[in-house]
Design an enzyme around this catalytic site. Structure first.
Site, mmCIF file in Angstrom:
data_model
loop_
_atom_site.group_PDB
_atom_site.id
_atom_site.type_symbol
_atom_site.label_atom_id
_atom_site.label_comp_id
_atom_site.label_asym_id
_atom_site.label_seq_id
_atom_site.Cartn_x
_atom_site.Cartn_y
_atom_site.Cartn_z
ATOM 1 N NE ARG A 179 86.348 5.243 33.442
ATOM 2 C CZ ARG A 179 85.931 4.498 32.427
ATOM 3 N NH1 ARG A 179 86.456 4.605 31.219
ATOM 4 N NH2 ARG A 179 85.003 3.590 32.623
ATOM 5 C CD GLU A 302 81.074 1.328 38.254
ATOM 6 O OE1 GLU A 302 82.244 1.597 38.519
ATOM 7 O OE2 GLU A 302 80.387 1.953 37.424
ATOM 8 N NE ARG A 335 83.983 7.122 45.083
ATOM 9 C CZ ARG A 335 83.670 6.616 43.892
ATOM 10 N NH1 ARG A 335 83.474 5.320 43.739
ATOM 11 N NH2 ARG A 335 83.538 7.393 42.851
ATOM 12 N NE ARG A 347 74.465 4.389 37.111
ATOM 13 C CZ ARG A 347 75.522 4.400 36.339
ATOM 14 N NH1 ARG A 347 75.498 3.797 35.156
ATOM 15 N NH2 ARG A 347 76.645 4.991 36.704
ATOM 16 C CE LYS A 371 81.123 8.632 40.795
ATOM 17 N NZ LYS A 371 81.244 7.814 39.578
ATOM 18 C CG ASP A 376 79.779 7.790 36.304
ATOM 19 O OD1 ASP A 376 80.447 8.480 37.089
ATOM 20 O OD2 ASP A 376 80.210 6.784 35.728
ATOM 21 C CD GLU A 398 83.677 10.756 43.845
ATOM 22 O OE1 GLU A 398 83.458 10.137 44.899
ATOM 23 O OE2 GLU A 398 83.865 10.189 42.750
ATOM 24 C CD GLU A 404 84.381 7.989 33.397
ATOM 25 O OE1 GLU A 404 84.601 8.383 34.560
ATOM 26 O OE2 GLU A 404 83.767 6.929 33.155
ATOM 27 C CG HIS A 532 75.848 6.957 30.708
ATOM 28 N ND1 HIS A 532 76.837 6.390 29.940
ATOM 29 C CD2 HIS A 532 76.139 6.639 31.996
ATOM 30 C CE1 HIS A 532 77.685 5.754 30.726
ATOM 31 N NE2 HIS A 532 77.301 5.905 31.980
ATOM 32 C CD1 TRP A 554 76.952 -0.004 33.455
ATOM 33 C CD2 TRP A 554 77.732 -1.994 32.794
ATOM 34 N NE1 TRP A 554 77.697 -0.521 34.485
ATOM 35 C CE2 TRP A 554 78.184 -1.742 34.106
ATOM 36 C CE3 TRP A 554 78.102 -3.199 32.170
ATOM 37 C CZ2 TRP A 554 78.986 -2.646 34.812
ATOM 38 C CZ3 TRP A 554 78.902 -4.094 32.870
ATOM 39 C CH2 TRP A 554 79.335 -3.814 34.181
HETATM 40 C C1 GCV Z 1 86.619 4.054 39.501
HETATM 41 C C2 GCV Z 1 82.366 5.372 36.683
HETATM 42 C C3 GCV Z 1 83.678 5.223 35.973
HETATM 43 C C4 GCV Z 1 84.528 4.169 36.634
HETATM 44 C C5 GCV Z 1 84.716 4.570 38.107
HETATM 45 C C6 GCV Z 1 83.346 4.701 38.754
HETATM 46 C C7 GCV Z 1 83.438 5.166 40.192
HETATM 47 O O1 GCV Z 1 81.592 4.231 36.521
HETATM 48 O O2 GCV Z 1 83.437 4.893 34.627
HETATM 49 O O3 GCV Z 1 85.753 4.116 35.963
HETATM 50 O O4 GCV Z 1 85.486 3.611 38.783
HETATM 51 O O5 GCV Z 1 82.603 5.644 38.045
HETATM 52 O O6 GCV Z 1 83.289 6.352 40.406
HETATM 53 O O7 GCV Z 1 83.648 4.351 41.078
#
Ligand code: GCV
Length: 727
Positions: A179, A302, A335, A347, A371, A376, A398, A404, A532, A554
């Site tokens: 990103r 992820e 996190r 989600r 976050k 996201d 965060e 992004e 999204h 997704w």
């Molecule tokens: C570092 C989102 C982003 C990912 C990122 C993730 C995260 O899914 O698309 O690129 O991964 O957040 O914050 O861990």
């Protein structure tokens, strides 16, 4: 001959002394206008400092550089005289000690700037309890001059409201950045530790100038090599460069490191060998980096390994690492960005469901890093329901500084407005006024620890952030982490003055443009609570139709739920009931008829002909929002065009060109989304709003195989595309 020389002189005087390309960020220190020079010169004639340390030296050299540049004559070390700038701490400077200044409440990092008298001379004093406080005060003093504030009668005391103010770099060790839209990583690990290029110091100065006091250097989707002895050696060299600027280094740690690096059979946090491994690893890091900050960990998210692989909780996972760090004063940023393809729950609810029961189970040196929203980093999200719901846990906020989901390099979106929306968000956790800012600064629940983290937008581009205006997001993040009550307008004014010019005509036009840019992106990408709706993988451009990705959450269709009846995600009690994760007043608001329309489709599913507050149907309102977004960008473009006389050619024209791209892409977003949603609503375009110029198939066929910043950089697959619109 004389006329020729006069003409040449005129040309020299009108051409800026040095071309500008953004490399100097907001630390340009160009000479002040002749009209004000005379006022300021007597107020900063020399720098007086007793004692020496790397941080004090950094303060002295910044003041020398800054004052000499701004005042357009050398300002160096001197003795007490009228106009001297006297800097130091009571510990190292008898002069400062003699002034008996009220420094007690300023803590380790705060500073005081005061106009004072020493030995009968009128001086400015910059004092603090630590040398790093003196450095922060020096930057603040320079900022006052850079923004043309009066400095003759100063009495300023400032201390950070948040203790830890961190950037997370998502930089991979191979130099790519997840990103990242500003070139490659600035960390040239391959040449470290022998070659430590000059950019590390410039980055450190910029960070210190806004109070950022820590960076984690590698992607949270972590490479285990970062913990190897070889890379810790490189990191130690980086820590040496950053230390004088008050910046600690942190590392994103991979939870499976005991297996991958330590060759153990397990990474189970309950296993004594695993506990011993973390302790040994951490002890050895501290031998080489005595002020190492700690770890950021992305676990069970992820594809990353984590404690759930061993049927342990997130708290057990965090605590094993925290215990290893505790004797050294290190911190774990654990996190909360977790969601699982095995969990069919909405989600948006998953992180809260997993973490809320663990409240009170995390060690004191753990932050649960959350976050700003539950999905996201979308153009707009309601605040994450965990804020206010974890009273016994240190929560760090965060935010994403890299854009992004906000147009990446070329869209001008001034993020401090978004950051403020979250900081000022009322969680109602302890009644009205329980803002996210109070949750994270520790005051709401009486926590000692406090932190805010920004995902960095820095790369090796000459201008650091890819676009001139993205520098404002880095700047603004730091300023807000120091003092969340600052306004986005004030931050914009400071940054514009330092970066371009203090001419009021410029600020009066450009500040509103920056402020408006935040709503514009929401309007042309995801209005009324949509979220999204991005194309796959790179998230560059629209993809509301995407429905074929392996994991349901997704797919944009998972979030928009568009069908012939209507649009939006039902998160009320009759749907996923995510609203119940908020405090009762918010839960009621979000599931009822009075929901703010900006969050409507986030929480509710609405019929296409639903009447909005404006009297329009949902469909018409949606179209109006998309078009308002484009109209705002068109206005921004016009505003910037009129700013040409105020800005040097390179920075002006890059910004002008990027705004033209933004306008084109805003139109693309609008057309593609309307084409898709129209295939369900089957409603006519409202009067005065043109239909998309192409059919849906056209928008679906647009692909960007090598768009930057993708998480999975490999050779992009090339399908035999049936109708490539570019061909
Ligand atoms: C570092 C989102 C982003 C990912 C990122 C993730 C995260 O899914 O698309 O690129 O991964 O957040 O914050 O861990």
């Amino acid at each position: 001959m004389f006329r020729f020389l006069a003409a040449a002189l005129l040309v020299l005087l009108t051409v800026p002394a040095r071309a500008e390309d953004g490399y100097d960020l907001w630390l340009r220190y160009r000479p002040m206008e002749a009209a004000v020079l005379a006022q300021y010169r007597p107020l900063a004639t020399a720098i007086v400092s007793q004692g020496a340390s790397p941080s004090l030296d950094a303060a002295k050299s910044e003041l020398t550089r800054g004052l000499s540049g701004l005042l357009d004559r050398p300002v160096g070390a001197g003795t007490v005289a009228d106009g001297a700038v006297v800097i130091g701490t009571p510990g190292s400077s008898p002069l400062i000690a003699g002034l008996k200044l009220p420094l007690t409440n300023l803590g380790k990092e705060g500073y005081l700037i005061r106009s004072s008298s020493v030995g009968g001379h009128a001086v400015t004093v910059i004092a603090a309890n630590s040398d790093i406080g003196v450095l922060y005060g020096s930057f603040a003093f320079l900022r006052l001059i850079q923004t043309r504030q009066p400095v003759a009668r100063l009495d300023i005391a400032s201390a950070p409201r948040l203790k830890l103010r961190l950037l997370n770099h998502w930089d991979n060790l191979d130099g790519t950045i997840e990103r990242g839209y500003a070139g490659r990583s600035i960390f040239d690990w391959n040449k470290m530790p022998d070659y430590m290029g000059p950019r590390y110091t410039v980055m450190a100065r910029a960070n210190a100038s806004v109070g950022i006091n820590g960076i984690s250097v590698n992607n949270v989707s972590a490479d285990v090599w970062m913990l190897s002895s070889m890379y810790i050696g490189k990191l130690a060299a980086l820590a040496d460069v950053l230390r004088p600027y008050g910046i600690r280094v942190y590392v994103a740690a991979k939870f499976s490191a005991p297996v991958e690096l330590g060759r153990l059979k397990t990474a189970d946090p309950a296993d004594p060998q695993v506990q011993a491994w973390w302790k040994k690893e951490v002890d050895s890091i501290y031998r080489r980096i005595p002020d190492f900050g700690g770890f950021v960990v992305k676990a069970n998210s992820e594809g990353q390994p984590g404690p759930r692989d061993y049927n342990r909780t997130q708290a057990e996972g965090a605590n094993v690492i925290a215990d290893a760090l505790a004797p050294h004063g290190g911190i774990v940023f654990w996190r909360a960005f977790v969601y699982s393809e095995k969990d069919p729950t909405d989600r948006a609810k998953q992180a809260y469901n997993e973490f809320k029961p663990l409240d009170g189970k995390f060690r004191d040196n753990v932050f649960v890093q959350t976050k700003n929203g539950a999905i996201d980093f979308q153009p707009r999200e309601p605040a994450h329901p965990m804020f206010g719901a974890m009273p016994k846990t240190n929560l760090a906020l965060e935010v994403q500084i890299t854009k992004e989901y906000l147009g990446q390099t070329t869209h001008l979106v001034y993020l401090p407005v978004l950051f403020k929306e979250i900081l000022d968000w009322d969680t109602f956790a302890k009644g009205q006024g329980s803002t996210v800012a109070k949750v994270i600064d520790g005051s709401l629940e009486g926590h000692d620890q406090s932190a805010m983290v920004g995902v960095s937008n820095i790369g090796d581009d000459r201008n650091w952030t890819g676009a001139q205006f993205s520098q404002a997001d880095w700047y603004g993040f730091g300023r807000l982490a120091w003092e969340p009550s600052l306004s986005a307008e004030q931050i914009a004014r400071e940054w514009l003055g330092m970066t371009f010019t203090n001419d009021p005509a410029f600020a009066n036009a450009v500040i509103p443009m920056m402020i408006k840019s935040r709503e514009a992106v929401v309007d042309y990408m995801t209005p009324l609570g949509l979220h999204h709706q991005f194309a796959t993988g790179h998230h560059y451009g629209p993809g509301p139709w995407v429905s074929d990705l392996a994991r349901p959450e997704w797919n944009p269709v998972y979030y928009n739920h568009a069908d012939a009846q209507g649009l939006g995600f039902d998160r009320t009690p009759s749907g996923s009931d995510a609203t119940s994760q908020y405090a009762p007043p918010l839960a009621r608001l979000f599931s009822g008829p009075d929901i703010p329309e900006r969050d409507l489709l986030w929480f509710q599913r609405v019929a296409w002909d639903h009447r909005m507050k404006s009297g329009r149907t949902l469909w018409d309102e949606l179209v109006v929002h998309y078009d308002t977004g484009i109209a705002t960008v068109a206005e921004m473009e016009k505003t910037w065009a009129a700013m040409k006389p105020h800005v040097d050619e390179e920075r002006w024209s890059q910004t002008a060109t990027f705004l033209a791209i933004q306008k084109k892409e805003a139109q693309w977003w609008r057309d593609a989304c309307i084409a898709y949603f129209e295939s369900f609503s089957r409603m006519p375009m409202p009067a005065g709003h043109a239909p998309p110029p192409h059919d849906l198939a056209y928008y679906k066929a647009i692909t960007f195989p090598y768009a930057p910043g993708r998480p999975d950089y490999t050779s992009a697959p090339f399908h035999n595309r049936p109708n490539d619109p570019m061909e």
